[in-house]
Design a protein around this motif. Structure first.
Motif, short mmCIF file in Angstrom:
data_model
loop_
_atom_site.label_atom_id
_atom_site.label_comp_id
_atom_site.label_asym_id
_atom_site.label_seq_id
_atom_site.Cartn_x
_atom_site.Cartn_y
_atom_site.Cartn_z
N UNK A 1 0.84 -1.20 0.00
CA UNK A 1 0.00 0.00 0.00
C UNK A 1 0.88 1.25 0.00
N UNK A 2 1.92 1.24 0.81
CA UNK A 2 2.85 2.36 0.86
C UNK A 2 3.46 2.62 -0.51
N UNK A 3 3.90 1.58 -1.18
CA UNK A 3 4.53 1.71 -2.49
C UNK A 3 3.56 2.30 -3.51
N UNK B 1 0.78 4.34 -2.78
CA UNK B 1 0.28 5.69 -2.48
C UNK B 1 1.40 6.71 -2.27
N UNK B 2 2.61 6.25 -1.94
CA UNK B 2 3.74 7.16 -1.69
C UNK B 2 5.02 6.54 -2.24
N UNK B 3 5.09 6.36 -3.56
CA UNK B 3 6.21 5.61 -4.16
C UNK B 3 7.58 6.23 -3.95
N UNK B 4 7.65 7.54 -3.71
CA UNK B 4 8.96 8.19 -3.50
C UNK B 4 9.35 8.24 -2.03
N UNK B 5 8.52 7.65 -1.16
CA UNK B 5 8.80 7.59 0.28
C UNK B 5 8.97 8.98 0.88
N UNK B 6 8.07 9.89 0.50
CA UNK B 6 8.11 11.23 1.08
C UNK B 6 7.77 11.19 2.57
N UNK B 7 6.71 10.46 2.92
CA UNK B 7 6.30 10.35 4.32
C UNK B 7 7.15 9.27 4.98
N UNK B 8 8.14 9.70 5.72
CA UNK B 8 9.10 8.74 6.27
C UNK B 8 9.57 9.19 7.65
N UNK B 9 9.95 8.23 8.44
CA UNK B 9 10.64 8.50 9.70
C UNK B 9 11.52 7.30 10.02
N UNK B 10 12.07 7.28 11.21
CA UNK B 10 13.04 6.24 11.55
C UNK B 10 12.42 4.86 11.71
N UNK B 11 11.09 4.79 11.78
CA UNK B 11 10.42 3.48 11.82
C UNK B 11 9.16 3.49 10.95
#
Length: 531
Positions: A510-512, A514-524
């Motif tokens: 699902x992440x891939x 809706x957000x393929x460039x991994x904009x919404x990211x954090x350490x976990x």
């Protein structure tokens, strides 16, 4: 003494490089602020929501929602900007501008993220602070509520109680916890054996995606709606508000707190509790808080205290009958019980005097300390002799504590794939490990953190295995860190399997999408699939 010109040149180049880097960083930050202003709606100006280190109120705004003093040290990395969104358009502008500048965005609602991931980073970052977006719209006819992510649980509970004595909501027992983080991580409270988790009672959401578009459940689709109910929504976008389904509670509920030490036969009572707690009627929740206190009779001067704390959705006479039939060693009597309303039971569980005015729940400022938390799941009763060994280890590692939260009931009826939260049938109880302290500094923090880790390690034989499961809302950076680079998927899988078990793979897909460039990211955060 001869001058080493190569060394001088090297130092000058290093200084020049640092100056250039700082200059470039300032330029990026200035461009980001200008982008925010350029994308501001005239009817909802964004300028008053922007706080930089040069703003007089910057420190106050930053510290207002830091709930773990471990991340309020002078050496703690600070955001170059805080955006205290006043309107949904401010969130949209933040996403558009941060994407344009490839800037790390952290999303904070109540600040109770145990390891500070919502407001700390090791790279330049800004904080999208949601605390101004706190509206609560209750429809008693449909028994539903739209609650914005910046509201706190105490506000939600209080507003419900203003309109009804027979409605409540199954969420956390700490009233200053923010709705946003609590709901997106699963959310549990003392009614979960009757009604399940918070996420089991969410029916819709307003969500802003990586392109700044606003969705409800229908337009986002069932996959994404599934993911943001327990999968950590900050990996997918920004939840503006959730629509929740209220639950029915009786006008009279009963609470009690009974404390037993080792000298009071605590070991035998805990042993009995672990065999029955998950099988009790759904209306009954009995938590154990286990800590070390002074003893006047034991050699060494310390003993283990077990506090049995309960909420029963019913009257005290019925409760005493149930307890004496199932947990007779506790010896519960009518005098131990307090009959009260559901809203006042919230005060009791928060250690607020039960007859206090209920509007105390609107207070957003909790007492603060330095802290560390970890979690585990127990699937088989712990041998009584092993319990005795655990008590000795706790005395050795004091002040590390444990809290046992019983499962069973409704929790065992909901499929492990119904939401990203997988810890359902087969779990007897969840453990929270905790250490609190009141002195700052990295050395002190490391000492207390290590005490918690040692207790966690000692419990290894008695908890879940392959994977050793953990609860997302009890964020624990010890489980693994994602550097969000080429190894992101493999790094994410390390902690992801522990938090989500088999649901991790669905979250990644699902992440891939809706957000393929991994904009919404954090350490976990949830990683994307490797390219």
């Amino acid at each position: 003494m001869a001058i080493s010109w190569p060394l001088v040149v090297s130092l000058l180049l290093s200084i020049s490089s640092l100056a250039t880097s700082a200059s470039n960083s300032d330029s990026v930050h200035e461009a980001f602020v200008q982008c925010l202003l350029d994308n501001s709606h005239p009817s909802h100006p964004i300028s008053e929501a922007i706080f930089t280190p040069q703003s007089p109120s910057y420190a106050t705004v930053l510290q207002s929602y830091i709930r773990n003093l471990r991340f309020n040290e002078t050496y703690t990395p600070k955001p170059f900007l805080i955006l205290t969104a006043l309107h949904q358009s401010h969130i949209q502008a933040a996403i558009i501008c941060a994407k344009k500048g490839n800037i790390q965005m952290k999303i904070r609602s109540g600040g109770h993220d145990y390891d500070g991931l919502s407001y700390v980073a090791t790279v330049p970052f800004f904080v999208l602070d949601m605390f101004n977006l706190r509206s609560i719209d209750i429809d008693m006819e449909t028994e539903t509520v739209w609650v914005q992510s910046g509201a706190i649980l105490g506000e939600l509970y209080y507003r419900i109680s203003e309109l009804s004595k027979t409605h409540g909501f199954p969420a956390g027992v700490c009233p200053t916890v923010g709705v946003g983080g609590h709901f997106t991580g699963g959310g549990y409270g003392n009614m979960m054996r009757k009604y399940g988790l918070t996420v089991d009672n969410i029916v819709d959401a307003y969500f802003i995606d990586v392109n700044g578009r606003i969705h409800d459940r229908k337009s986002m689709g069932e996959d994404l709606f599934w993911a943001i109910r327990g999968g950590g929504a900050a990996s997918f976008g920004v939840v503006l508000a959730y629509k929740i389904k209220l639950v029915r509670v009786p006008e009279i509920v009963t609470v009690f707190r009974v404390e037993k030490t080792l000298e009071d036969n605590a070991t035998d009572i805990v042993d009995q509790w672990q065999h029955v707690a998950s099988k009790l009627p759904k209306e009954l929740f009995v938590r154990l808080v286990i800590d070390v206190v002074n003893s006047s009779t034991r050699i060494g001067g310390s003993t283990v205290r077990v506090s049995f704390i309960s909420l029963f959705l019913g009257d005290s006479k019925t409760l005493v009958s149930i307890m004496n039939e199932n947990l007779p060693l506790l010896g519960l009597s009518q005098s131990d019980c307090i009959e009260t309303s559901w809203i006042r039971s919230v005060l009791f569980w928060t250690n607020i005097t039960i007859d206090s005015p209920t509007d105390v729940l609107l207070n957003r400022t909790p007492s603060l300390s330095y802290l560390k938390r970890k979690s585990d799941y127990v699937k088989q009763p712990i041998p009584k002799t092993a319990l005795e060994g655990i008590w000795e280890k706790m005395i050795e590692l004091q002040p590390a504590q444990m809290i046992f939260n019983p499962y069973g009931g409704r929790m065992a009826e909901i499929a492990s794939t119904a939401t990203p939260f997988p810890h359902r049938a087969g779990n007897l109880w969840k453990i929270q490990y905790l250490a609190n302290w009141n002195q700052g500094g990295a050395e002190t923090a490391q000492r207390y953190i290590e005490l918690t880790r040692k207790l966690h390690r000692y419990m290894t034989p008695f908890v879940s295995k392959n994977p050793r499961e953990a609860f997302l809302n009890y964020r624990d950076i010890d489980l693994g860190v994602n550097h969000n680079d080429r190894g992101s998927y493999l790094e994410g899988r390390v902690y992801g399997i522990k938090y989500f078990k088999g649901n991790f793979n669905r979250l990644v897909h699902i992440k891939t999408k809706v957000d393929p460039t991994n904009f919404f990211r954090n350490e976990q955060s949830i990683p994307t699939l490797p390219h």
